[in-house]
Design a protein around this motif. Sequence first.
Motif, PDB file in Angstrom:
ATOM      1  N   THR A 295     -22.440 -40.176 -70.663  1.00  0.00           N
ATOM      2  CA  THR A 295     -21.715 -39.647 -69.506  1.00  0.00           C
ATOM      3  C   THR A 295     -20.255 -40.083 -69.403  1.00  0.00           C
ATOM      4  O   THR A 295     -19.424 -39.315 -68.924  1.00  0.00           O
ATOM      5  CB  THR A 295     -22.440 -40.035 -68.204  1.00  0.00           C
ATOM      6  OG1 THR A 295     -22.618 -41.460 -68.154  1.00  0.00           O
ATOM      7  CG2 THR A 295     -23.796 -39.343 -68.123  1.00  0.00           C
ATOM      8  N   SER A 296     -19.921 -41.300 -69.815  1.00  0.00           N
ATOM      9  CA  SER A 296     -18.528 -41.731 -69.639  1.00  0.00           C
ATOM     10  C   SER A 296     -17.605 -40.901 -70.524  1.00  0.00           C
ATOM     11  O   SER A 296     -16.548 -40.435 -70.071  1.00  0.00           O
ATOM     12  CB  SER A 296     -18.368 -43.229 -69.936  1.00  0.00           C
ATOM     13  OG  SER A 296     -18.585 -43.532 -71.299  1.00  0.00           O
ATOM     14  N   ALA A 297     -17.995 -40.685 -71.763  1.00  0.00           N
ATOM     15  CA  ALA A 297     -17.178 -39.871 -72.668  1.00  0.00           C
ATOM     16  C   ALA A 297     -17.136 -38.418 -72.210  1.00  0.00           C
ATOM     17  O   ALA A 297     -16.085 -37.776 -72.249  1.00  0.00           O
ATOM     18  CB  ALA A 297     -17.722 -39.960 -74.087  1.00  0.00           C
ATOM     19  N   THR A 332     -25.323 -33.970 -62.763  1.00  0.00           N
ATOM     20  CA  THR A 332     -26.777 -34.098 -62.621  1.00  0.00           C
ATOM     21  C   THR A 332     -27.245 -35.501 -63.005  1.00  0.00           C
ATOM     22  O   THR A 332     -28.393 -35.864 -62.737  1.00  0.00           O
ATOM     23  CB  THR A 332     -27.533 -33.061 -63.467  1.00  0.00           C
ATOM     24  OG1 THR A 332     -27.324 -33.325 -64.870  1.00  0.00           O
ATOM     25  CG2 THR A 332     -27.080 -31.651 -63.140  1.00  0.00           C
ATOM     26  N   TYR A 333     -26.373 -36.272 -63.633  1.00  0.00           N
ATOM     27  CA  TYR A 333     -26.715 -37.642 -64.026  1.00  0.00           C
ATOM     28  C   TYR A 333     -26.429 -38.642 -62.903  1.00  0.00           C
ATOM     29  O   TYR A 333     -26.651 -39.844 -63.081  1.00  0.00           O
ATOM     30  CB  TYR A 333     -25.931 -38.049 -65.274  1.00  0.00           C
ATOM     31  CG  TYR A 333     -26.421 -37.409 -66.553  1.00  0.00           C
ATOM     32  CD1 TYR A 333     -27.294 -38.083 -67.412  1.00  0.00           C
ATOM     33  CD2 TYR A 333     -26.011 -36.130 -66.916  1.00  0.00           C
ATOM     34  CE1 TYR A 333     -27.738 -37.504 -68.589  1.00  0.00           C
ATOM     35  CE2 TYR A 333     -26.440 -35.536 -68.097  1.00  0.00           C
ATOM     36  CZ  TYR A 333     -27.302 -36.224 -68.927  1.00  0.00           C
ATOM     37  OH  TYR A 333     -27.746 -35.645 -70.102  1.00  0.00           O
ATOM     38  N   ILE A 334     -25.924 -38.182 -61.765  1.00  0.00           N
ATOM     39  CA  ILE A 334     -25.663 -39.081 -60.634  1.00  0.00           C
ATOM     40  C   ILE A 334     -26.959 -39.284 -59.870  1.00  0.00           C
ATOM     41  O   ILE A 334     -27.610 -38.320 -59.465  1.00  0.00           O
ATOM     42  CB  ILE A 334     -24.582 -38.495 -59.700  1.00  0.00           C
ATOM     43  CG1 ILE A 334     -23.283 -38.235 -60.460  1.00  0.00           C
ATOM     44  CG2 ILE A 334     -24.332 -39.438 -58.527  1.00  0.00           C
ATOM     45  CD1 ILE A 334     -22.239 -37.468 -59.663  1.00  0.00           C
ATOM     46  N   ASN A 335     -27.343 -40.537 -59.643  1.00  0.00           N
ATOM     47  CA  ASN A 335     -28.612 -40.802 -58.966  1.00  0.00           C
ATOM     48  C   ASN A 335     -28.442 -40.874 -57.442  1.00  0.00           C
ATOM     49  O   ASN A 335     -27.350 -40.648 -56.906  1.00  0.00           O
ATOM     50  CB  ASN A 335     -29.284 -42.058 -59.525  1.00  0.00           C
ATOM     51  CG  ASN A 335     -28.510 -43.346 -59.224  1.00  0.00           C
ATOM     52  OD1 ASN A 335     -27.647 -43.387 -58.334  1.00  0.00           O
ATOM     53  ND2 ASN A 335     -28.829 -44.409 -59.936  1.00  0.00           N
ATOM     54  N   THR A 341     -25.681 -42.360 -64.463  1.00  0.00           N
ATOM     55  CA  THR A 341     -26.593 -42.970 -65.431  1.00  0.00           C
ATOM     56  C   THR A 341     -26.132 -42.641 -66.856  1.00  0.00           C
ATOM     57  O   THR A 341     -25.177 -41.889 -67.053  1.00  0.00           O
ATOM     58  CB  THR A 341     -28.022 -42.464 -65.221  1.00  0.00           C
ATOM     59  OG1 THR A 341     -28.055 -41.036 -65.417  1.00  0.00           O
ATOM     60  CG2 THR A 341     -28.505 -42.765 -63.800  1.00  0.00           C
ATOM     61  N   GLU A 342     -26.804 -43.222 -67.828  1.00  0.00           N
ATOM     62  CA  GLU A 342     -26.538 -42.951 -69.253  1.00  0.00           C
ATOM     63  C   GLU A 342     -25.095 -43.265 -69.656  1.00  0.00           C
ATOM     64  O   GLU A 342     -24.423 -42.480 -70.329  1.00  0.00           O
ATOM     65  CB  GLU A 342     -26.880 -41.496 -69.595  1.00  0.00           C
ATOM     66  CG  GLU A 342     -28.342 -41.117 -69.381  1.00  0.00           C
ATOM     67  CD  GLU A 342     -29.291 -41.879 -70.311  1.00  0.00           C
ATOM     68  OE1 GLU A 342     -29.155 -41.740 -71.530  1.00  0.00           O
ATOM     69  OE2 GLU A 342     -30.155 -42.609 -69.794  1.00  0.00           O
ATOM     70  N   ASN A 362     -26.332 -47.972 -69.507  1.00  0.00           N
ATOM     71  CA  ASN A 362     -26.154 -48.573 -68.185  1.00  0.00           C
ATOM     72  C   ASN A 362     -26.181 -47.544 -67.060  1.00  0.00           C
ATOM     73  O   ASN A 362     -25.966 -46.352 -67.278  1.00  0.00           O
ATOM     74  CB  ASN A 362     -24.828 -49.333 -68.125  1.00  0.00           C
ATOM     75  CG  ASN A 362     -24.871 -50.645 -68.901  1.00  0.00           C
ATOM     76  OD1 ASN A 362     -25.942 -51.208 -69.126  1.00  0.00           O
ATOM     77  ND2 ASN A 362     -23.710 -51.135 -69.296  1.00  0.00           N
ATOM     78  N   ILE A 363     -26.414 -48.048 -65.860  1.00  0.00           N
ATOM     79  CA  ILE A 363     -26.399 -47.233 -64.642  1.00  0.00           C
ATOM     80  C   ILE A 363     -25.321 -47.784 -63.714  1.00  0.00           C
ATOM     81  O   ILE A 363     -25.265 -48.993 -63.458  1.00  0.00           O
ATOM     82  CB  ILE A 363     -27.766 -47.286 -63.934  1.00  0.00           C
ATOM     83  CG1 ILE A 363     -28.871 -46.700 -64.829  1.00  0.00           C
ATOM     84  CG2 ILE A 363     -27.713 -46.539 -62.596  1.00  0.00           C
ATOM     85  CD1 ILE A 363     -30.278 -46.880 -64.270  1.00  0.00           C
ATOM     86  N   GLY A 364     -24.456 -46.920 -63.227  1.00  0.00           N
ATOM     87  CA  GLY A 364     -23.432 -47.339 -62.278  1.00  0.00           C
ATOM     88  C   GLY A 364     -22.286 -48.113 -62.884  1.00  0.00           C
ATOM     89  O   GLY A 364     -21.423 -48.616 -62.161  1.00  0.00           O
ATOM     90  N   ASP A 365     -22.240 -48.196 -64.199  1.00  0.00           N
ATOM     91  CA  ASP A 365     -21.140 -48.871 -64.884  1.00  0.00           C
ATOM     92  C   ASP A 365     -19.834 -48.145 -64.546  1.00  0.00           C
ATOM     93  O   ASP A 365     -19.752 -46.919 -64.628  1.00  0.00           O
ATOM     94  CB  ASP A 365     -21.422 -48.826 -66.389  1.00  0.00           C
ATOM     95  CG  ASP A 365     -20.463 -49.671 -67.212  1.00  0.00           C
ATOM     96  OD1 ASP A 365     -19.258 -49.661 -66.909  1.00  0.00           O
ATOM     97  OD2 ASP A 365     -20.928 -50.311 -68.174  1.00  0.00           O
TER      98      ASP A 365
END
Length: 381
Positions: A295-297, A332-335, A341-342, A362-365
């Motif tokens: 997700t970050s990339a 959609t990866y936001i909890n 996430t991811e 990681n989650i929330g990084d």
Amino acid sequence: MNKNSILGMACLASSLILTGIASTHAQSKAADLKSWPKGSSPKEIGARIAGRFVTTPHSNFNRPGPPKVITYPESCTWYGALTFAKETRDAKLLGQLKDRFEPLFGVEAKMIPVPDHVDYSVFGAVPLELYMQTKDKKYLDLGISIADKQWGPPEGPRVKPESHEFYNKGYTWQTRLWIDDMFMITALQAQAYRATGDQKYIDRAAKEMVFYLDELQKPNGLFYHAPDVPYYWARGDGWMAVGMAELLRSVPKNNPNYQRIMKGYKDMMASLLKYQTEEGMWRQLIDKPESWPETSATGMFTFAFITGVKNGWLDKEVYGKAARKAWLKLITYINENNDITEVCEGTNKKDDLQYYLDRKRNIGDLHGQAPLLWCATALLR
């Protein structure tokens, strides 16, 4: 030709025209960066992520205990939250972000990182953004002191022999030819230029970027994680993508390095387009189908696409469609806690494919939270 034939041809022509109009409308809708389904708009998502940030203690890379100084993922997220507050004219959010900073002028002064390394120096982008939005000179003084030190004479325990060589050639002594640097260095110098209008700052950043492009960019437009590690690690490449897009927003077109940076940017964007997954994501290792969507990339590449479309550097239909698809999948990866996430954990280089495939998710990084805010801001610009 009889009357019925003429009528039939007219109907066919009308049908073809309507089909073309419908097709064009469908394409435009797929590339639309303004209208969003409920709950997915940049304003809604940005508010959630910024709200999460202002209630989060200082970050320590998901390690136990508080950090000794502000870390660069926090600086990047702080900067993103500030730019989002600006675009949404959210005075309350701006106030909260200012309140977070005030202790750094007092009881938390030791948490201001010593700017003797690119990861520490990027912090200066935050007070410079606060200055531009508040006009309080104390922010300008702090931010400019950091920007100037980055191009000042080499000093401190992190100085290496090559630091003097880079400095003498007009580059920052903090040069190390790591791809991460091309956000950390250029973001700070671009901010100094925006805050002061002094051309020396943007000239520095542009010259530095060209040096990195000439040294590190591969023929396919991408970047190895390191010269001795032949893997296209996505977040590493993400820093280059965001760094070029962010820099190009401010480099004057008559700057002698503008065209070279634009070429490097467009070459990278064209390559990234080929590797986007059908769902809209990019993988942990960009060109390895066995690696996982990260997700970050994805957030970083999405920001670079959005910025290119908005500024007319990239084809609106092609890259707008890719950016929209990426944004809608990324969120959609936001909890339920407003954490993405991811997110790949911080990664040292290693010439080992399995090492990258096995990186912790990681989650929330804040490495992942920051690009969400950058994207939300870019979509609202």
